[in-house]
Write a protein that holds these residues in place. Structure first.
Motif, short mmCIF file in Angstrom:
data_model
loop_
_atom_site.label_atom_id
_atom_site.label_comp_id
_atom_site.label_asym_id
_atom_site.label_seq_id
_atom_site.Cartn_x
_atom_site.Cartn_y
_atom_site.Cartn_z
N LEU A 23 4.60 16.27 -0.32
CA LEU A 23 4.76 14.86 -0.65
C LEU A 23 5.14 14.69 -2.11
O LEU A 23 6.04 13.93 -2.46
N LYS A 24 4.47 15.45 -2.97
CA LYS A 24 4.74 15.39 -4.41
C LYS A 24 6.19 15.79 -4.70
O LYS A 24 6.90 15.10 -5.43
N ARG A 25 6.63 16.90 -4.09
CA ARG A 25 8.00 17.39 -4.30
C ARG A 25 9.00 16.40 -3.73
O ARG A 25 10.05 16.16 -4.33
N PHE A 26 8.66 15.84 -2.58
CA PHE A 26 9.54 14.88 -1.92
C PHE A 26 9.76 13.65 -2.81
O PHE A 26 10.89 13.24 -3.07
N ILE A 27 8.65 13.05 -3.26
CA ILE A 27 8.73 11.84 -4.09
C ILE A 27 9.48 12.15 -5.39
O ILE A 27 10.33 11.39 -5.83
N PHE A 28 9.18 13.31 -5.98
CA PHE A 28 9.85 13.72 -7.22
C PHE A 28 11.36 13.77 -7.01
O PHE A 28 12.12 13.26 -7.83
N HIS A 29 11.78 14.36 -5.89
CA HIS A 29 13.21 14.47 -5.62
C HIS A 29 13.84 13.10 -5.36
O HIS A 29 14.89 12.78 -5.92
N VAL A 30 13.17 12.31 -4.52
CA VAL A 30 13.72 11.00 -4.15
C VAL A 30 13.86 10.10 -5.37
O VAL A 30 14.83 9.35 -5.51
N ASP A 65 11.74 -3.50 -1.89
CA ASP A 65 10.38 -3.80 -2.33
C ASP A 65 9.37 -3.01 -1.50
O ASP A 65 8.44 -2.41 -2.03
N LEU A 66 9.60 -3.01 -0.19
CA LEU A 66 8.70 -2.32 0.73
C LEU A 66 8.69 -0.81 0.46
O LEU A 66 7.64 -0.18 0.43
N ASN A 72 5.04 4.04 -4.34
CA ASN A 72 3.99 3.88 -5.35
C ASN A 72 2.62 4.17 -4.77
O ASN A 72 1.80 4.84 -5.40
N GLU A 73 2.39 3.66 -3.56
CA GLU A 73 1.10 3.87 -2.90
C GLU A 73 0.85 5.36 -2.68
O GLU A 73 -0.24 5.86 -2.95
N LYS A 74 1.89 6.07 -2.25
CA LYS A 74 1.73 7.51 -1.99
C LYS A 74 1.55 8.28 -3.29
O LYS A 74 0.80 9.26 -3.33
N GLU A 75 2.22 7.84 -4.35
CA GLU A 75 2.02 8.47 -5.66
C GLU A 75 0.58 8.26 -6.14
O GLU A 75 -0.04 9.16 -6.68
N ASN A 76 0.07 7.06 -5.92
CA ASN A 76 -1.31 6.75 -6.29
C ASN A 76 -2.29 7.62 -5.51
O ASN A 76 -3.28 8.10 -6.07
N GLN A 77 -2.00 7.81 -4.23
CA GLN A 77 -2.85 8.66 -3.41
C GLN A 77 -2.90 10.07 -3.97
O GLN A 77 -3.96 10.69 -4.03
#
Ligand SMILES: [Zn+2]
Length: 109
Positions: A23-30, A65-66, A72-77
């Motif tokens: 998830l971390k790598r995914f969000i970082f890439h996106v 927005d969604l 953001n929610e997943k980054e916070n998690q």
């Protein structure tokens, strides 16, 4: 992570199947890759459209927005998870040090 890898992970991301590291790598890439961000956005639109169609609901969504809220929610998690791990390590270390001090004290008494 390559764009191909990233885009293959999109369904798992949307279903919350990704492991924290992925998830971390995914969000970082996106976040860094506009091409994959757009791909993810398309998936979200399709997924929402299907939902709306299924529920026959008359709801309009602000996709950007969604998606931002979801990211953001997943980054916070991930951040909260990191904090929990740090807390646990500190807790265990404190316990171990206390144990060593008590043991030393016991043998010196
Ligand atoms: Zn990419």
């Amino acid at each position: 992570m390559t764009c191909k890898e990233c885009q293959q992970m999109i369904p798992d991301f949307l279903n919350n199947y990704l492991k924290p590291k992925e998830l971390k790598r995914f969000i970082f890439h996106v976040r860094a890759c506009s091409q994959c961000y757009e791909e993810l956005e398309t998936y979200v639109i399709v997924s929402l459209a299907t939902q709306v169609f299924d529920e026959n609901a008359d709801v309009s969504y602000d996709i950007k927005d969604l998606l931002e809220k979801d990211l953001n929610e997943k980054e916070n998690q991930l951040r909260r998870r990191k904090h929990r791990i740090i807390f646990l390590v500190v807790f265990i270390l404190t316990f171990l040090i206390l144990d060593v001090i008590l043991t030393i004290h016991w043998f010196n008494a």
